[in-house]
Design an enzyme around this catalytic site. Sequence first.
Site, short mmCIF file in Angstrom:
data_model
loop_
_atom_site.label_atom_id
_atom_site.label_comp_id
_atom_site.label_asym_id
_atom_site.label_seq_id
_atom_site.Cartn_x
_atom_site.Cartn_y
_atom_site.Cartn_z
CB SER A 177 -0.96 -0.04 1.19
OG SER A 177 -2.04 0.84 1.02
CG HIS B 245 -5.59 -2.72 0.49
ND1 HIS B 245 -4.80 -2.48 -0.63
CD2 HIS B 245 -5.13 -1.87 1.44
CE1 HIS B 245 -3.92 -1.52 -0.36
NE2 HIS B 245 -4.11 -1.15 0.90
#
Length: 255
Positions: A86, A235
């Site tokens: 991320s 994610h």
Amino acid sequence: MAKLLNYQQSGSGKNIILIHGLFGRLENLNMVAKALAENYRVTSVDVRNHGDSFHNSVMNYSTMAQDIIDIMQHLAINSAVVLGHSMGGKIAMELALTAPALVEKLIVADIAPAEYPPHHKQIIAGLRSLDFTTIKQRKDADKQLSQYVDNLSVRQFLLRNLSSENGQFSFKCNIENIAKNYPQIMTAYQGSNSYQGPTLFIKGANSDYILPEHRTAILRLFPQSRARVIQGAGHWLHAEKTLAFNRSVEGFLTS
């Protein structure tokens, strides 16, 4: 002398650096670090304003990439495989694009070199609203945060940053500095460089952080890149599908 990020090292061999994402800390990648440490020397870092690293009001990607360079110099690491998740993936990309000689291989977990909409605003508002004068135990913080963040797993992730000393709770991340720099954290890579080294993008199949429209920018900036999609993962793919994630990383490292 530059301030150094907090770090932990394990294993021995060729160097790998692990960089966590927004609101995270180095422990988030422990299951990745543990597997890699069987064959590599793994250095996990806390990004500035996170974990046990220093707090600073500047938080752009060039500065955060320089933090990685500083820790590499401190540890006498001439080059390393760099893996980031991320926001950590954006830091890793910035490092590879601006100091390619330091990055032997690049692994980017579920992020693209793209601008993202400001989808953390409720989280930031919730974290800023925490009243530590009334928080006596973890469930008090969870109750306050639930007024802003209804997803329990997201709250649990965020509240890993709670710290208690002599009965007084505080938050590891510097929320004010993160909030101030949040627009920069969401930006795309601004430069015109490209990284010619081997690159792996790992996407969670259920995540919308890497999309087909990002392909052109990815191939322009990272022409030697390949992609791997992990089914059943979102994610936080390294936590949700640790074995599949680690297999993808190991296969790339040994190819």
